[in-house]
Design a protein around this motif. Structure first.
Motif, PDB file in Angstrom:
ATOM      1  N   GLY A 341       0.814  -1.213   0.000  1.00  0.00           N
ATOM      2  CA  GLY A 341       0.000   0.000   0.000  1.00  0.00           C
ATOM      3  C   GLY A 341       0.845   1.259   0.000  1.00  0.00           C
ATOM      4  O   GLY A 341       1.954   1.280   0.542  1.00  0.00           O
ATOM      5  N   VAL A 342       0.314   2.307  -0.612  1.00  0.00           N
ATOM      6  CA  VAL A 342       0.923   3.636  -0.591  1.00  0.00           C
ATOM      7  C   VAL A 342      -0.137   4.609  -0.094  1.00  0.00           C
ATOM      8  O   VAL A 342      -1.250   4.649  -0.641  1.00  0.00           O
ATOM      9  CB  VAL A 342       1.412   4.075  -1.984  1.00  0.00           C
ATOM     10  CG1 VAL A 342       2.002   5.481  -1.923  1.00  0.00           C
ATOM     11  CG2 VAL A 342       2.438   3.093  -2.539  1.00  0.00           C
ATOM     12  N   ALA A 343       0.196   5.377   0.932  1.00  0.00           N
ATOM     13  CA  ALA A 343      -0.734   6.377   1.461  1.00  0.00           C
ATOM     14  C   ALA A 343      -0.132   7.756   1.273  1.00  0.00           C
ATOM     15  O   ALA A 343       1.006   8.006   1.680  1.00  0.00           O
ATOM     16  CB  ALA A 343      -1.013   6.121   2.943  1.00  0.00           C
ATOM     17  N   THR A 344      -0.874   8.653   0.633  1.00  0.00           N
ATOM     18  CA  THR A 344      -0.407  10.012   0.372  1.00  0.00           C
ATOM     19  C   THR A 344      -1.280  11.006   1.126  1.00  0.00           C
ATOM     20  O   THR A 344      -2.410  10.705   1.506  1.00  0.00           O
ATOM     21  CB  THR A 344      -0.464  10.343  -1.128  1.00  0.00           C
ATOM     22  OG1 THR A 344      -1.834  10.462  -1.524  1.00  0.00           O
ATOM     23  CG2 THR A 344       0.200   9.254  -1.956  1.00  0.00           C
ATOM     24  N   VAL A 480      -0.550  -3.140  -6.015  1.00  0.00           N
ATOM     25  CA  VAL A 480      -0.393  -1.884  -5.285  1.00  0.00           C
ATOM     26  C   VAL A 480      -1.755  -1.241  -5.069  1.00  0.00           C
ATOM     27  O   VAL A 480      -2.559  -1.147  -5.999  1.00  0.00           O
ATOM     28  CB  VAL A 480       0.506  -0.885  -6.061  1.00  0.00           C
ATOM     29  CG1 VAL A 480       0.705   0.399  -5.245  1.00  0.00           C
ATOM     30  CG2 VAL A 480       1.841  -1.505  -6.410  1.00  0.00           C
ATOM     31  N   VAL A 481      -2.000  -0.798  -3.844  1.00  0.00           N
ATOM     32  CA  VAL A 481      -3.190  -0.017  -3.517  1.00  0.00           C
ATOM     33  C   VAL A 481      -2.728   1.373  -3.081  1.00  0.00           C
ATOM     34  O   VAL A 481      -1.855   1.504  -2.219  1.00  0.00           O
ATOM     35  CB  VAL A 481      -3.999  -0.670  -2.380  1.00  0.00           C
ATOM     36  CG1 VAL A 481      -5.116   0.266  -1.911  1.00  0.00           C
ATOM     37  CG2 VAL A 481      -4.586  -1.993  -2.831  1.00  0.00           C
ATOM     38  N   VAL A 482      -3.285   2.405  -3.713  1.00  0.00           N
ATOM     39  CA  VAL A 482      -2.959   3.790  -3.351  1.00  0.00           C
ATOM     40  C   VAL A 482      -4.161   4.390  -2.636  1.00  0.00           C
ATOM     41  O   VAL A 482      -5.292   4.309  -3.137  1.00  0.00           O
ATOM     42  CB  VAL A 482      -2.614   4.629  -4.593  1.00  0.00           C
ATOM     43  CG1 VAL A 482      -2.212   6.041  -4.176  1.00  0.00           C
ATOM     44  CG2 VAL A 482      -1.489   3.975  -5.382  1.00  0.00           C
ATOM     45  N   THR A 483      -3.930   4.966  -1.473  1.00  0.00           N
ATOM     46  CA  THR A 483      -5.012   5.608  -0.725  1.00  0.00           C
ATOM     47  C   THR A 483      -4.455   6.877  -0.097  1.00  0.00           C
ATOM     48  O   THR A 483      -3.378   7.356  -0.462  1.00  0.00           O
ATOM     49  CB  THR A 483      -5.593   4.642   0.316  1.00  0.00           C
ATOM     50  OG1 THR A 483      -6.749   5.233   0.919  1.00  0.00           O
ATOM     51  CG2 THR A 483      -4.591   4.293   1.400  1.00  0.00           C
TER      52      THR A 483
END
Length: 974
Positions: A341-344, A480-483
């Motif tokens: 996961g990527v958290a921005t 990949v999950v971007v949240t």
């Protein structure tokens, strides 16, 4: 532009094929009255402002069947010169309109041509407003149909509904921004739109055309006519969704290896090869330059993944940190069949990852990759609420009318409902953000739910047919999950019930993670939220209770049900009165707060001294009474829900549960804050000086030590977390950041920090000026001296200056004195005035190259203006947190040297963020001016200067700053 270019990614094949054949099928259809004596219209104007702009061209065509049988076209004299940008856009010159009819004459001729027939226009409210602003304009037609809104219902899988884009994609006509050509394009699109509406599932058009018959909705006749052509047929959202989702079932991962700990490490030689010429990273870009810092970061991320440890990495501007973490994360995910996961923090970076970096990386990798984004509950349509919205009472009281009638607001709500229905019938997944819904007129609660209100397995659409939970299931199958930070943190609070079970995360823009956690985990008791909760729940005559009572009257055992529901209504009334009493006593706390605070607002730290006042005693008494009444209401709702379930109406019970859930949350919030026993929180009250704003005041409980919770609850459950940002270290130290996010709670061997310098040449491209002789910021002479300094800076730079303030009053006073002086010097400056839109102000600053701007906190970070648009940043005062801030005061009460441990490093990082606005590309140049002499006179000043990316620092008297900047610019040819 092709149709493929504007179709949303992930469009089901069956829907894609239908769209691709629309133009051809549209030529063969017969739509009867919908094509008989209909007027298609377009206008051109001198701009977008209804108040300040004028008509310059009107064109219209009468259609019968597939033919245009008559045309109307005229220029209009606007009474003023046509702006150059409008001339360039439309090709209409002042010479073209000089002998044209005046607006009244042109509109009278149009009215005669239209003859009261229905008018089609794309974004009809724009054309209609300009036409009807002219005397006699209301005589043109009573029926205006907006084809923009209809196209959103008909073609919900398009990423754009601009007439030019659709006309080109469907090959019907070209759009030139001349009214006549645009009319031809809309004539061609009208049949495509009608054909696409007819393609919607059988029964849906009839369902939409009969909802809320009390509302005068302009699209009802169109939908009703097409529905009649289809024939009467019931519509089932569940059946439609089941068929649609069946076309694209998610392929879930087997995460047994991850839980067993048998994870394959990332080969560092593969990382090195990816950054070589011709490697994976080079294949992502047309022009690629090797950056040692980028490779070093990728190796560090790979090491963290391979050893199941955590990292805090500061990577300066230009390092390319997105690719540096994405590559090893993707390789690790694919090697181990897990999801990362990527958290921005910002939607801008989320969009950049989803639309640029990840697609480019997928194309460069031999086997590609899968990725998706996840957003919060309020971004996805809740199908239960959607069905209720079509049948139940419209929540008109939940939106600001701003002079608009109930019917106008209801029209927007019905359009939003229709668009969402169409989208749900053509989308296996997706959110509401691209649907063009007018959220100013449509409360999100009409179409969405929240994590706490979601019924999950009690909902008929759960899990597969639900767009939100379906998206979660599909995310679990992606590499990949971007949240965003907020959703990740809500997931932590919800014990992992929102996101897929991801154990490897990148937290990008990590400097903002602690503040977002404090916001997400806060407990708030708000007068506005309480009022809205009682409004939705209602009583005997309104709201959810009223709706349930009507439907329960037809059930077996209706007498008992009516008695229980009436009991709920009485309990709701008592609870609402008690809650209102609480907010009266809350307003009275203003006497304790005294004169501190801003123009209208006050923030009061609720400490032991406040809790010992008569005002707090009154609030505590009212709060305890409200807790009792709310507890009674929650119990009565539960009792009624159980009775409804026994009567065979679980859905009615679910509706009542959803509407009444706020009572328990409100009760718990009041109990927590009034009791004040939980020492992990700092308590405060946000008050208004004006009695009429009493209902907007709130009580607040915020976590004091976010790192303690992250370090004990979340990080031990994760296998690796990479915290990344351009600004998390103070000098070379990560001590403050490690404490803020809980890394210091872990064993030393479980985490490591790395600082990488920028790949840009900051020393040559950024000049830093420290003003040594300005009065101290608390000196009454400071603002006058600052105004003089800013005048010199603006003149030396020739504009394009961003000046950042921490105090609105000081900014406005400086602006009042500075603006006339700059105007006299031929320079323009704007100010972030109260009530102004930061988004519009940003856009104006970017569009007007030499404009300067005085701004507040929202411009200190996340504002990118590359090139000559921004050439100088001035920081007026060091951005220390206010000593009156409740969190600051609570920390001072609990900790020695609190200011040095928290306020100082937070201010240093804020200055680094502000400085980062200046250099966004390798070719940018600019000057940073620090207008706070404490950088020279106080020993902490060197921490600020030492943390800046540029070492080209000049400490000067204010009188010499103008000359220095002129010389600096001259030496660099800028």
């Amino acid at each position: 532009m092709t149709l493929e270019d504007i179709l949303m990614p992930g469009t089901p094949n069956s829907v894609k094929e239908a769209y691709q054949s629309l133009a051809q099928r549209a030529m063969q259809e017969d739509f009867g009255l919908l094509e008989q004596d209909v007027i298609v219209l377009d206008t051109e104007t001198t701009g977008l402002s209804f108040k300040d702009c004028e008509l310059i061209q009107i064109a219209a065509a009468r259609i019968e069947g597939r033919e245009v049988v008559d045309r109307f076209e005229t220029f209009v004299h606007p009474g003023r010169p046509i702006p150059r940008q409008i001339q360039r856009l439309t090709g209409i010159r002042d010479l073209d309109v000089i002998n044209a009819p005046e607006p009244r004459e042109a509109v009278a001729a149009l009215a005669e041509f239209v003859g009261g027939m229905p008018v089609l226009a794309h974004n009809a409210s724009f054309d209609r407003t300009f036409i009807e602003a002219v005397p006699g304009g209301r005589e043109v037609s009573d029926t205006w149909i907006d084809t923009l809104a209809l196209s959103r219902i008909a073609l919900p899988r398009l990423s754009t509904h601009r007439l030019a884009d659709m006309a080109e994609a469907f090959g019907v006509a070209a759009v030139t921004h001349r009214a006549g050509d645009d009319v031809d394009a809309l004539v061609g699109m009208w049949r495509v739109i009608l054909t696409a509406l007819s393609d919607l599932p059988h029964g849906l058009l009839g369902h939409l055309s009969t909802m809320h018959l009390e509302v005068d909705w302009p699209y009802r006749p169109v939908l009703a006519h097409l529905a009649a052509e289809q024939g009467a047929e019931p519509f089932s959202m569940k059946a439609t969704r089941r068929t649609l989702v069946g076309e694209n079932p998610p392929h879930l991962r087997d995460d047994a290896a991850e839980h067993a700990g048998h994870l394959k490490p990332v080969d560092q030689s593969v990382i090195d090869a990816a950054f070589e010429p011709g490697g994976v990273v080079a294949r992502m870009y047309d022009a690629y330059e090797t950056r040692p810092e980028q490779r070093a970061m990728a190796r560090e991320v790979a090491e963290a993944l391979s050893t199941s440890t955590h990292r805090a990495i500061e990577a300066g501007t230009g390092v390319g940190k997105s690719v540096a973490y994405l590559l090893p994360e993707v390789l690790f995910a694919q090697a181990n069949n897990v999801t990362v996961g990527v958290a921005t923090k910002t939607n801008a970076l989320t969009d950049q990852l989803i639309t640029h970096e990840l697609p480019a990386l997928a194309q460069a990798l031999p086997g590609g990759l899968t990725f998706t984004s996840l957003k919060g509950y309020d971004h996805y349509p809740c199908l239960r609420r959607l069905e209720r919205a079509a049948e139940g009472e419209l929540p008109l009281s939940l939106v600001e009318h701003d002079g608009r009638s109930d019917n106008a607001l209801a029209q927007d709500m019905l359009t939003a409902i229709a668009v969402t229905y169409a989208f749900a019938c053509q989308s296996t997944e997706g959110d509401l953000d691209a649907l063009g819904i007018r959220w100013r007129s449509v409360p999100r609660s009409l179409l969405t739910t929240t994590s706490s209100e979601c019924l999950r397995n009690r909902c008929p659409f759960f899990p597969n047919e639900c767009l939100l939970h379906g998206a979660r299931r599909r995310a679990a199958a992606a590499d990949v999950v971007v949240t965003n930070h907020s959703l990740l943190l809500r997931n932590v609070a919800a014990e992992g019930k929102i996101l897929p079970p991801i154990r490897h995360w990148v937290v990008d823009e990590a400097h903002a993670f602690e503040a977002e956690a404090r916001h997400q985990w806060a407990v708030e008791v708000s007068g506005t939220d309480a009022h809205q909760g009682f409004e939705v729940l209602g009583g005997i005559r309104t709201g959810a209770l009223h709706t349930v009572m009507i439907q329960a009257a037809r059930l077996e055992g209706a007498t008992l049900l009516q008695r229980l529901l009436t009991k709920c209504a009485s309990a709701a009334s008592r609870a609402q009165v008690s809650t209102s009493d609480l907010f009266v006593t809350l307003h009275d706390l203003g006497r304790v707060a005294g004169s501190s605070g801003g123009y209208d607002a006050q923030t009061l730290w609720i400490d032991a001294e406040v809790r010992d006042t008569p005002e707090w005693a009154a609030l505590s008494e009212a709060g305890n009474a409200a807790v009792e009444r709310l507890d009674e209401l929650a119990k009565d709702v539960r009792e009624a829900v159980e009775a409804l379930a026994q009567a065979g109406a679980p859905q009615l019970g679910a509706d009542l549960t959803e509407a009444g859930r706020f009572a328990a949350e409100l009760r718990d919030g009041i109990d927590l804050i009034v009791g004040g026993q939980d020492e992990t929180y700092v308590y405060s009250a946000q008050l208004s000086r004006r009695k009429r704003d009493m209902g907007t005041e709130k009580l607040l409980a915020e976590k004091v030590d976010i790192g303690a919770d992250l370090g004990s609850i979340w990080l031990p459950e994760m296998q690796s977390v990479i915290f990344s940002s351009a600004t998390i270290a103070v000098g070379e130290s990560f001590e403050h950041f490690d404490h803020a996010v809980g890394l210091d709670q872990l064993p030393a061997e479980a985490h490591r920090s790395l600082r990488l310098d920028s790949s840009f040449d900051f020393d040559n491209h950024m000049g830093v000026v420290v003003c040594r002789d300005l009065p101290q910021p608390n000196d009454q002479r400071y603002l006058d001296a600052l105004e003089d300094l800013l005048f010199d800076v603006h003149v030396a730079m020739g504009g394009s200056v961003l000046t950042l303030f921490t105090n609105r009053r000081e900014m406005e006073r400086v602006y009042d004195g500075l603006r006339p002086r700059l105007v006299a010097a031929g320079l323009d400056v704007a100010c972030q005035e109260r009530g102004s839109s930061p988004r519009r102000l940003r856009q104006r600053f970017l569009e007007e190259r030499h404009l300067s701007l005085l701004a507040l906190r929202s411009f200190w970070e996340g504002f990118d203006a590359a090139g000559d648009t921004l050439r100088c940043v001035v920081i007026t005062k060091l951005p220390f947190a206010s000593p009156r801030d409740p969190l600051v005061r609570e920390r001072e009460l609990r900790e020695d040297r609190s200011w040095w441990r928290h306020s100082l490093p937070e201010a240093v990082i804020s200055v680094k963020q502000a400085a980062g606005r200046l250099i966004r590309t390798s070719s940018d140049t600019g000057v940073l001016v620090l207008a706070d002499s404490r950088l020279v006179t106080k020993r902490y000043g060197r921490q600020f200067v030492g943390s800046l990316p540029s070492k080209s620092v000049a400490t000067l008297e204010a009188a010499n700053v103008r000359r220095y900047i002129e010389m600096w610019r001259s030496s660099r040819g800028v």
